[in-house]
Design an enzyme around this catalytic site. Structure first.
Site, PDB file in Angstrom:
ATOM      1  N   GLU A 180       7.052  44.848  74.452  1.00  0.00           N
ATOM      2  CA  GLU A 180       7.100  44.260  75.796  1.00  0.00           C
ATOM      3  C   GLU A 180       8.125  44.973  76.672  1.00  0.00           C
ATOM      4  O   GLU A 180       7.891  45.186  77.867  1.00  0.00           O
ATOM      5  CB  GLU A 180       7.400  42.763  75.709  1.00  0.00           C
ATOM      6  CG  GLU A 180       6.389  41.954  74.908  1.00  0.00           C
ATOM      7  CD  GLU A 180       4.941  42.155  75.360  1.00  0.00           C
ATOM      8  OE1 GLU A 180       4.706  42.519  76.534  1.00  0.00           O
ATOM      9  OE2 GLU A 180       4.029  41.971  74.534  1.00  0.00           O
TER      10      GLU A 180
ATOM     11  N   HIS B  73      -0.721  50.401  77.021  1.00  0.00           N
ATOM     12  CA  HIS B  73      -1.151  50.384  75.627  1.00  0.00           C
ATOM     13  C   HIS B  73      -1.650  51.763  75.196  1.00  0.00           C
ATOM     14  O   HIS B  73      -2.225  52.509  75.987  1.00  0.00           O
ATOM     15  CB  HIS B  73      -2.269  49.357  75.426  1.00  0.00           C
ATOM     16  CG  HIS B  73      -1.786  47.950  75.459  1.00  0.00           C
ATOM     17  ND1 HIS B  73      -2.540  46.911  75.965  1.00  0.00           N
ATOM     18  CD2 HIS B  73      -0.622  47.392  75.049  1.00  0.00           C
ATOM     19  CE1 HIS B  73      -1.869  45.776  75.863  1.00  0.00           C
ATOM     20  NE2 HIS B  73      -0.695  46.046  75.314  1.00  0.00           N
TER      21      HIS B  73
ATOM     22  N   VAL C 215      27.080  41.834  61.702  1.00  0.00           N
ATOM     23  CA  VAL C 215      27.109  43.013  60.847  1.00  0.00           C
ATOM     24  C   VAL C 215      27.279  44.229  61.733  1.00  0.00           C
ATOM     25  O   VAL C 215      26.544  44.406  62.696  1.00  0.00           O
ATOM     26  CB  VAL C 215      25.795  43.151  60.039  1.00  0.00           C
ATOM     27  CG1 VAL C 215      25.842  44.395  59.166  1.00  0.00           C
ATOM     28  CG2 VAL C 215      25.584  41.912  59.182  1.00  0.00           C
TER      29      VAL C 215
ATOM     30  N   LEU D 121      27.147  50.787  68.364  1.00  0.00           N
ATOM     31  CA  LEU D 121      27.761  50.324  69.593  1.00  0.00           C
ATOM     32  C   LEU D 121      29.219  50.017  69.318  1.00  0.00           C
ATOM     33  O   LEU D 121      29.558  49.514  68.246  1.00  0.00           O
ATOM     34  CB  LEU D 121      27.082  49.040  70.092  1.00  0.00           C
ATOM     35  CG  LEU D 121      25.559  49.045  70.107  1.00  0.00           C
ATOM     36  CD1 LEU D 121      25.059  47.646  70.389  1.00  0.00           C
ATOM     37  CD2 LEU D 121      25.050  50.012  71.150  1.00  0.00           C
TER      38      LEU D 121
ATOM     39  N   GLU E 185      32.130  47.596  70.018  1.00  0.00           N
ATOM     40  CA  GLU E 185      32.319  46.244  70.499  1.00  0.00           C
ATOM     41  C   GLU E 185      33.800  45.935  70.601  1.00  0.00           C
ATOM     42  O   GLU E 185      34.649  46.679  70.126  1.00  0.00           O
ATOM     43  CB  GLU E 185      31.605  45.263  69.559  1.00  0.00           C
ATOM     44  CG  GLU E 185      30.097  45.523  69.538  1.00  0.00           C
ATOM     45  CD  GLU E 185      29.397  44.892  68.350  1.00  0.00           C
ATOM     46  OE1 GLU E 185      30.090  44.298  67.507  1.00  0.00           O
ATOM     47  OE2 GLU E 185      28.171  45.011  68.263  1.00  0.00           O
TER      48      GLU E 185
ATOM     49  N   GLU F 291      36.836  46.989  68.106  1.00  0.00           N
ATOM     50  CA  GLU F 291      36.491  48.138  67.275  1.00  0.00           C
ATOM     51  C   GLU F 291      37.021  49.429  67.898  1.00  0.00           C
ATOM     52  O   GLU F 291      36.977  49.604  69.113  1.00  0.00           O
ATOM     53  CB  GLU F 291      34.970  48.262  67.114  1.00  0.00           C
ATOM     54  CG  GLU F 291      34.330  47.158  66.312  1.00  0.00           C
ATOM     55  CD  GLU F 291      32.841  47.403  66.100  1.00  0.00           C
ATOM     56  OE1 GLU F 291      32.246  46.674  65.297  1.00  0.00           O
ATOM     57  OE2 GLU F 291      32.277  48.318  66.735  1.00  0.00           O
TER      58      GLU F 291
ATOM     59  N   ASP G 193      32.351  52.669  65.386  1.00  0.00           N
ATOM     60  CA  ASP G 193      31.266  51.903  64.783  1.00  0.00           C
ATOM     61  C   ASP G 193      31.200  52.216  63.295  1.00  0.00           C
ATOM     62  O   ASP G 193      30.951  53.348  62.895  1.00  0.00           O
ATOM     63  CB  ASP G 193      29.934  52.242  65.452  1.00  0.00           C
ATOM     64  CG  ASP G 193      28.811  51.375  64.923  1.00  0.00           C
ATOM     65  OD1 ASP G 193      28.892  50.148  65.079  1.00  0.00           O
ATOM     66  OD2 ASP G 193      27.876  51.927  64.328  1.00  0.00           O
TER      67      ASP G 193
END
Length: 435
Positions: free
Chosen positions: A170, A179, A237, A242, A244, A247, A250
């Site tokens: 989507e 499609h 987890v 990325l 975050e 951190e 990663d």
């Protein structure tokens, strides 16, 4: 169904946890883009999981990790910017009609949600069984639009990956993808009409071509810049590629020489763990090019020598002449009808004769400038070159050929007359005031 096509599986074996994929040379053809996702879990789904918000949150984070893995083929990084569980009641009326629910969700995003939070694309996860067994719906090419940058997806399978494929499908529509057709030779790929018993995690070559064409023509503004660490909802987890809050790096793999997998902190002596300006755990020297100019309207970026991140993607001012005055710069590209025709119909294509464009004053499904409340608005005589694009072939110049998809409209920013370009309202406007 997926977008109105019948779902055809009965069971699916447990899938392994999505693995991280390395960028391939093919993926370098796409400029880096970032999509900040807002995920909304309706009350029906909250009830389905017995009001266990922790379980729902973990499931959504797993979905995002899968989406991110699949979107790497388009050089897109997806982040979870907002997760909202409607634990008390639905904030819109979720109906069995998928088109109606999508319209209501889009209107709510535009009038309510955007006033209180920043994100690029919103998806509603629901337990509602839509009419016709539809499991997802989204507007084609709606990315970054206040009302149309949305999708609705039914939580239709216990396996996270299968639902994540639907969510990616989507979002693919929002990015201009249609499609996959039979000629694509991939009946299990992400943009397949039918979600197979064992859906693929790959985009077909057709999907990649659609995305590349749409990105060139539209260059969505909201997905240009990387999110801040504070924009990202922390995941249970790590290893999601990325950074975050809290951190340094990663910590997806214990084998990462730069990052301590136990703490998500840099190892002793390391300056960085990843990034376009990070090489062997050290900042790349100042002046090293980290993002090449993709056109004469774009600006190449270079590392600063003090950060692992490549500077924000920048480009020359909109309206600057380009391609020997055949076009004007628009968001780093030089959109002209000639190249749009080649993208649609191949190397022997060229722009159709002026008379072809007169069809755009009809106000037909295919020939129009705008659509308002399901009504097709004809182009004014001076705006006909901002509606449907007409092409021909160099060996048959009398032919008026067009593509009836969203990609077949003249791209915003395209030169429509001397000193004029197509604006967002599909009007042929003065280049000094069009943007």
């Amino acid at each position: 169904k997926m977008c109105g096509v019948t779902q055809n599986w009965e069971s699916y074996e447990s899938t392994k946890k999505a693995s991280q994929l390395n960028l391939t040379p093919e993926q370098q053809r796409f400029p880096q883009r970032y999509i900040k996702l807002g995920i909304f879990v309706d009350h029906g789904m909250y009830t389905k999981y017995s009001g266990n918000s922790e379980r729902i949150t973990k499931r959504v984070h797993q979905m995002i990790n899968n989406i991110n893995m699949m979107c790497r083929a388009l050089n897109i990084v997806t982040t979870l910017s907002l997760l909202e569980i409607w634990s008390e009641k639905d904030l819109i009326t979720v109906q069995a009609s998928a088109p109606t629910t999508l319209t209501l969700f889009g209107a709510w995003r535009e009038t309510v949600l955007l006033n209180r939070t920043s994100h690029d694309h919103a998806q509603l996860l629901t337990a509602t069984i839509f009419n016709g067994n539809v499991i997802g719906r989204a507007p084609v090419g709606g990315m970054c639009d206040p009302k149309r940058s949305v999708a609705i997806v039914r939580d239709h399978n216990a396996i996270v990956f299968v639902v994540a494929v639907t969510m990616t499908h989507e979002m693919g529509h929002n990015l201009g993808n249609h499609h996959d057709e039979d000629k694509c030779n991939c009946n299990t790929c992400i943009m397949s009409k039918v979600l197979s018993r064992q859906p693929s995690k790959y985009f077909s070559e057709c999907s990649k071509d659609y995305y590349q064409t749409f990105l060139t023509n539209h260059n969505f503004q909201c997905i240009l810049n990387a999110p801040l660490r504070t924009d990202t909802v922390s995941t249970p987890v790590s290893g999601n590629e990325l950074l975050e809050a809290g951190e340094d790096c990663d910590c997806g793999s214990p084998a990462n020489p730069c990052c301590d997998a136990a703490t998500c902190k840099l190892r002793p002596g390391a300056q960085c763990g990843e990034g376009l300006c990070c090489d062997q755990c050290r900042f790349t020297s100042a002046g090293t090019e980290c993002r090449a100019a993709r056109s004469e309207c774009d600006i190449a970026e270079s590392c600063a020598g003090q950060s692992a991140d490549c500077p924000t993607d920048d480009f020359h001012r909109n309206g600057q002449p380009c391609l020997n005055n055949h076009g004007y710069c628009y968001n780093g590209n030089c959109p002209i009808m000639f190249y749009q025709c080649i993208a649609l119909f191949g190397s022997n294509a060229t722009v159709g004769q002026d008379g072809c464009f007169d069809a755009n004053d009809i106000g037909h499904k295919y020939f129009h400038c705008r659509k308002d409340n399901e009504k097709y608005i004809p182009c004014a005589p001076q705006d006909v070159k901002c509606g449907r694009l007409f092409c021909t072939y160099i060996y048959d110049i009398d032919l008026c050929r067009y593509d009836d998809s969203a990609n077949g409209m003249v791209a915003q920013g395209t030169k429509c007359a001397d000193g004029k370009v197509c604006n967002s309202n599909r009007q042929c406007a003065d280049v000094n005031t069009a943007y």
